[in-house]
Each structure stands twice: as C-alpha cells, then as structure tokens.
Design a protein around this motif. Structure first.
Motif, mmCIF file in Angstrom:
data_model
loop_
_atom_site.group_PDB
_atom_site.id
_atom_site.type_symbol
_atom_site.label_atom_id
_atom_site.label_comp_id
_atom_site.label_asym_id
_atom_site.label_seq_id
_atom_site.Cartn_x
_atom_site.Cartn_y
_atom_site.Cartn_z
ATOM 1 N N LEU A 152 0.791 -1.234 0.000
ATOM 2 C CA LEU A 152 0.000 0.000 0.000
ATOM 3 C C LEU A 152 0.825 1.286 0.000
ATOM 4 C CD1 LEU A 152 -2.751 -1.112 2.538
ATOM 5 C CD2 LEU A 152 -3.075 -0.667 0.103
ATOM 6 N N VAL A 153 2.166 1.157 0.085
ATOM 7 C CA VAL A 153 2.976 2.385 0.218
ATOM 8 C C VAL A 153 2.764 3.352 -0.947
ATOM 9 C CG1 VAL A 153 4.903 1.699 1.740
ATOM 10 C CG2 VAL A 153 5.023 1.212 -0.715
ATOM 11 N N HIS A 154 2.508 2.815 -2.142
ATOM 12 C CA HIS A 154 2.426 3.690 -3.321
ATOM 13 C C HIS A 154 0.987 4.028 -3.702
ATOM 14 C CE1 HIS A 154 2.030 -0.404 -4.736
ATOM 15 N NE2 HIS A 154 1.617 0.020 -5.903
ATOM 16 N N GLU A 155 0.052 3.830 -2.767
ATOM 17 C CA GLU A 155 -1.359 4.161 -2.974
ATOM 18 C C GLU A 155 -1.909 3.592 -4.280
ATOM 19 O OE1 GLU A 155 -2.461 8.229 -1.468
ATOM 20 O OE2 GLU A 155 -0.289 8.459 -1.611
ATOM 21 N N PRO A 156 -1.917 2.256 -4.381
ATOM 22 C CA PRO A 156 -2.407 1.642 -5.619
ATOM 23 C C PRO A 156 -3.920 1.835 -5.771
ATOM 24 C CG PRO A 156 -2.114 -0.022 -3.930
ATOM 25 C CD PRO A 156 -1.574 1.250 -3.355
ATOM 26 N N LYS A 157 -4.390 1.598 -6.981
ATOM 27 C CA LYS A 157 -5.845 1.733 -7.237
ATOM 28 C C LYS A 157 -6.519 0.368 -7.179
ATOM 29 C CE LYS A 157 -5.840 6.146 -8.995
ATOM 30 N NZ LYS A 157 -5.069 6.772 -7.900
ATOM 31 N N LEU A 158 -5.707 -0.685 -7.389
ATOM 32 C CA LEU A 158 -6.228 -2.051 -7.316
ATOM 33 C C LEU A 158 -5.354 -2.828 -6.336
ATOM 34 C CD1 LEU A 158 -7.915 -4.535 -8.376
ATOM 35 C CD2 LEU A 158 -6.155 -4.815 -10.129
ATOM 36 N N LEU A 159 -5.998 -3.443 -5.348
ATOM 37 C CA LEU A 159 -5.237 -4.214 -4.359
ATOM 38 C C LEU A 159 -5.553 -5.697 -4.531
ATOM 39 C CD1 LEU A 159 -3.418 -4.125 -1.812
ATOM 40 C CD2 LEU A 159 -5.493 -3.873 -0.442
ATOM 41 N N LEU A 160 -4.499 -6.509 -4.683
ATOM 42 C CA LEU A 160 -4.669 -7.957 -4.829
ATOM 43 C C LEU A 160 -4.195 -8.618 -3.544
ATOM 44 C CD1 LEU A 160 -3.034 -8.257 -8.387
ATOM 45 C CD2 LEU A 160 -5.477 -8.034 -7.867
ATOM 46 N N LEU A 161 -5.114 -9.222 -2.814
ATOM 47 C CA LEU A 161 -4.783 -9.819 -1.515
ATOM 48 C C LEU A 161 -4.935 -11.332 -1.619
ATOM 49 C CD1 LEU A 161 -6.982 -7.448 0.701
ATOM 50 C CD2 LEU A 161 -4.492 -7.450 0.631
ATOM 51 N N ASP A 162 -3.806 -12.045 -1.628
ATOM 52 C CA ASP A 162 -3.868 -13.502 -1.741
ATOM 53 C C ASP A 162 -3.760 -14.096 -0.336
ATOM 54 O OD1 ASP A 162 -3.988 -16.033 -2.736
ATOM 55 O OD2 ASP A 162 -2.156 -15.914 -3.944
ATOM 56 N N GLU A 163 -4.870 -14.500 0.230
ATOM 57 C CA GLU A 163 -4.931 -15.077 1.587
ATOM 58 C C GLU A 163 -4.324 -14.139 2.634
ATOM 59 O OE1 GLU A 163 -6.153 -17.824 2.970
ATOM 60 O OE2 GLU A 163 -7.018 -18.495 1.110
ATOM 61 N N PRO A 164 -4.832 -12.912 2.732
ATOM 62 C CA PRO A 164 -4.181 -11.957 3.632
ATOM 63 C C PRO A 164 -4.319 -12.317 5.105
ATOM 64 C CG PRO A 164 -6.237 -11.050 2.824
ATOM 65 C CD PRO A 164 -6.005 -12.332 2.071
ATOM 66 N N THR A 165 -5.266 -13.182 5.459
ATOM 67 C CA THR A 165 -5.458 -13.463 6.887
ATOM 68 C C THR A 165 -5.026 -14.874 7.277
ATOM 69 O OG1 THR A 165 -7.750 -14.036 6.481
ATOM 70 C CG2 THR A 165 -7.324 -11.798 7.208
ATOM 71 N N ALA A 166 -4.285 -15.563 6.378
ATOM 72 C CA ALA A 166 -3.792 -16.896 6.748
ATOM 73 C C ALA A 166 -2.786 -16.741 7.880
ATOM 74 C CB ALA A 166 -3.136 -17.559 5.541
ATOM 75 N N GLY A 167 -2.982 -17.482 8.943
ATOM 76 C CA GLY A 167 -2.044 -17.436 10.074
ATOM 77 C C GLY A 167 -2.163 -16.193 10.933
ATOM 78 N N VAL A 168 -3.264 -15.468 10.791
ATOM 79 C CA VAL A 168 -3.444 -14.236 11.553
ATOM 80 C C VAL A 168 -4.508 -14.487 12.630
ATOM 81 C CG1 VAL A 168 -4.437 -11.922 11.314
ATOM 82 C CG2 VAL A 168 -2.746 -12.716 9.663
ATOM 83 N N ASP A 169 -4.277 -13.981 13.861
ATOM 84 C CA ASP A 169 -5.236 -14.295 14.935
ATOM 85 C C ASP A 169 -6.578 -13.581 14.735
ATOM 86 O OD1 ASP A 169 -5.287 -11.725 16.243
ATOM 87 O OD2 ASP A 169 -3.327 -12.171 17.075
ATOM 88 N N ILE A 170 -7.590 -14.024 15.482
ATOM 89 C CA ILE A 170 -8.971 -13.569 15.250
ATOM 90 C C ILE A 170 -9.107 -12.054 15.327
ATOM 91 C CG2 ILE A 170 -11.342 -13.657 16.140
ATOM 92 C CD1 ILE A 170 -10.777 -16.384 17.236
ATOM 93 N N GLU A 171 -8.487 -11.465 16.349
ATOM 94 C CA GLU A 171 -8.634 -10.026 16.558
ATOM 95 C C GLU A 171 -8.042 -9.240 15.388
ATOM 96 O OE1 GLU A 171 -7.345 -6.892 20.000
ATOM 97 O OE2 GLU A 171 -7.061 -9.016 20.342
ATOM 98 N N LEU A 172 -6.845 -9.672 14.974
ATOM 99 C CA LEU A 172 -6.179 -8.972 13.887
ATOM 100 C C LEU A 172 -6.923 -9.191 12.572
ATOM 101 C CD1 LEU A 172 -3.821 -7.300 12.948
ATOM 102 C CD2 LEU A 172 -2.560 -9.384 12.549
ATOM 103 N N ARG A 173 -7.470 -10.390 12.410
ATOM 104 C CA ARG A 173 -8.238 -10.685 11.198
ATOM 105 C C ARG A 173 -9.382 -9.693 11.078
ATOM 106 N NH1 ARG A 173 -9.372 -16.633 11.745
ATOM 107 N NH2 ARG A 173 -11.562 -16.146 11.540
ATOM 108 N N ALA A 174 -10.101 -9.491 12.184
ATOM 109 C CA ALA A 174 -11.231 -8.560 12.167
ATOM 110 C C ALA A 174 -10.735 -7.154 11.834
ATOM 111 C CB ALA A 174 -11.937 -8.586 13.511
ATOM 112 N N SER A 175 -9.593 -6.753 12.408
ATOM 113 C CA SER A 175 -9.138 -5.385 12.157
ATOM 114 C C SER A 175 -8.610 -5.243 10.728
ATOM 115 C CB SER A 175 -8.132 -4.924 13.208
ATOM 116 O OG SER A 175 -6.848 -5.369 12.889
#
Ligand SMILES: Nc1ncnc2c1ncn2[C@@H]1O[C@H](COP(=O)(O)OP(=O)(O)OP(=O)(O)O)[C@@H](O)[C@H]1O
Ligand SMILES: [Mg+2]
Length: 304
Positions: A152-175
């Motif tokens: 996100l550093v370069h403020e893209p217009k299209l974001l591709l998220l491949d499994e962004p919450t794999a291995g992430v705890d419940i609280e962080l997943r929600a945030s």
C-alpha cells in the motif's frame, strides 16, 4: 494516471498451464470500479496462478488480462504502479527493519518523501511499536501485516490480496477486514482470496468460485446465496401440537416443533398461512438464512 470509469480488472479466457497440467482453464471475469471481489476455491483451484499472471510472476499460456485497460505483459510499468499485491507466501527480508523496508519499497515507486504515508500504514496496521525490529524477529502475523503495508505504500488503485489473513489471529483478522473495507470506501478496488467464507460473505460485493481451474460461477454475493441455498425455518409450538401439518417444505416434525426448508422466493408468512396451524400455538420461529459456505459447497458438488 487517470483511470476513472475504467474497469480495474478484466480477464478474458485466461489459461495457465504448467507443462501439460492446466491450472487455469479459460477463466473470464471483470471487476467493477471500487468493488471488493472474492476469488474463492479449494486448495489448488488456481487462485494464486491467476494473481501471479496479473503481477507478472507468471506468464499466461493464453488469454488476456487488463488492469485499468493496460495489459501487464505489454505495459508492466503502468500496471505495477496501479496495483498493490500481497502474496500468499511469506517472504523473508532478514536483516532490514520494518521501516527500512517500507522506505526502500517506496523508492521503487519513486516516492522518496513518503514518511507520512509509511507512518500512517505502520500505525493503522499495528506495526508502529515494531517498526525498528528486523524482519527475522517478527511473528508470522506481523510479517503478513508488513506485506500489506508494502503493498500500500504507493497508494495503488487495485489491491490484490492472496490469503491476507492466513495465520493471523482472530482479533487482527477482524481489524484487517475493517481496514480492507475502509480502503474500499476510499475508492480502492480490491480482489481477495480467502478460505474464510463467513468473512468473504460479509465483505465481498461479488464472488467468483473456482474449481480445478474453471470458474464455476460469478455474481453478487447475496444473489448467489439466494439462488443456490434455501432457508431453514424452525417453528416451535407451545406444548404438544397434534395438528396435522401438510406442506411440501416440511423436513422434520416433532411433538412441539417442525422444521421447514423453503426456497428464497417463499415468504415465512406464506409458509405459516399455508400450514394452517393455529397461530396462538406458535411459541417461536427461528430462521436460518443460507450462507456463502452452503452456496460454495453446492457449486463444488455440482461438478464432482
Ligand atoms: N509453479 C508451478 N509449477 C507447477 N504446478 C504449479 C505451480 N504453481 C501452481 N501449480 C499447480 O497449479 C494448481 C493451482 O495452484 P494455485 O497455487 O494457483 O492454487 P490456489 O487456488 O492458489 O490454492 P491454495 O488455496 O492452496 O492457495 C495446483 O494444482 C498447483 O499444484
Ligand atoms: Mg493460493
């Protein structure tokens, strides 16, 4: 680059083969500006292969992709600036600190004075207190957040998220999902893959379901659920109800309760009127709506 009104992503008859094996088989779909699109499918369905073609990590075997009208094969210099990519696999930048990596990464996009945005992302992603830590000292969830900040550093217009919450705890997943919604409200178009179908259901405007490289279905999340699932209605009676219930939707009947399964076109009021039961005997009604998970299982089952 003026991209207003252009489709963030258009994929036409995309084929990706690894040797003789077809991982993506003539997949076509298009994203609408500003939408959150969920690319769903079991392990090995071809999700990462599609995303890899969009970010030039893989070359399509045939077919065509466009990001805001630009083909990543022909104009990668434009598509890379327009796209932010969070890979599924964690990478290890070893000896640099989080903040250093984000500064270097901004440099790739010629954003030399990007401190304000970097600090915003560090704070928004809960990395601020870790910013001086070396990557090798980060936990898996922190590494995943760093990848998101990098994308996100370069403020893209299209974001591709491949499994962004794999291995992430419940609280962080929600945030993280809150953050994704916030980015979408600011006008970013987002394509994500996830195996958390409950979250995809609440987040994605539209979804596509892939199986063995084939796009089985694509459409607005709510519409797909309504088309492919049924509603369960449990009616609880006050005491034992001996009245005969005749309804084509009756699935289960016990002394003090009955369970119906109704298509989305049929209202609960119509069902109750239809069964001609004394309304005063009804103690409670519980309705279970169909879910994206049920729709997903239905679609995959149709093509076994
Ligand atoms: N570089 C490669 N060489 C050979 N086969 C590959 C390669 N990358 C992926 N595949 C195969 O292509 C198929 C699709 O893989 P892909 O990684 O795209 O699936 P996916 O939908 O992202 O799965 P997951 O949910 O597990 O991430 C799989 O059968 C996989 O084994
Ligand atoms: Mg994958």
């Amino acid at each position: 680059m003026d991209v207003s009104g252009k489709s963030p992503l258009k994929i036409e008859k995309l084929v990706k083969k690894y040797g003789n094996f077809t991982a993506v088989n003539e997949v076509s779909f298009e994203m609408k500006p500003g939408e959150i699109f969920g690319l769903l499918g079991p392990n090995g369905a071809g999700k990462t292969s599609i995303i890899s073609c969009l970010v030039t990590l893989q070359e399509p075997t045939s077919g065509h992709c466009e990001i805001f009208g630009y083909d990543p094969k022909v104009n990668p210099e434009y598509t890379k600036v327009l796209t932010g990519f969070v890979p599924q696999e964690l990478i290890n930048h070893g000896f640099f600190s989080i903040e250093e990596i984000l500064v270097f990464h901004s440099g790739f996009y010629q954003r030399w004075h990007n401190k304000e945005r970097i600090h915003y992302l560090l704070k928004r992603l809960g990395l601020w207190e870790h910013k001086d830590k070396k990557v090798k000292a980060l936990s898996g969830g922190m590494k995943r957040r760093l990848l998101i900040a990098k994308a996100l550093v370069h403020e893209p217009k299209l974001l591709l998220l491949d499994e962004p919450t794999a291995g992430v705890d419940i609280e962080l997943r929600a945030s993280l999902w809150d953050f994704v919604q916030e980015l979408s409200q600011d006008g970013m178009s987002i394509l994500l893959t996830t195996h958390y179908l409950e979250e995809a259901e609440s987040l994605c405007d539209r979804v596509g379901i892939l199986q063995n490289g084939n796009l089985r279905t694509v459409g607005p999340t709510r519409e797909l659920i309504e088309k492919l699932t049924e509603r369960k209605v449990h009616v609880f009676f006050d005491g034992v109800c001996n009245e005969e219930i005749s309804s084509p939707y009756l699935r289960n009947r016990e002394d003090n309760q009955a369970e119906f399964v109704i298509p989305h076109g049929v209202g609960v009021g119509d069902l109750i009127a239809d069964i001609q039961c004394n309304v005063h005997k009804i103690l409670d009604i519980k309705i279970e709506e169909g879910s994206l998970e049920e729709a997903f299982v239905h679609v995959l089952g149709e093509h076994q």
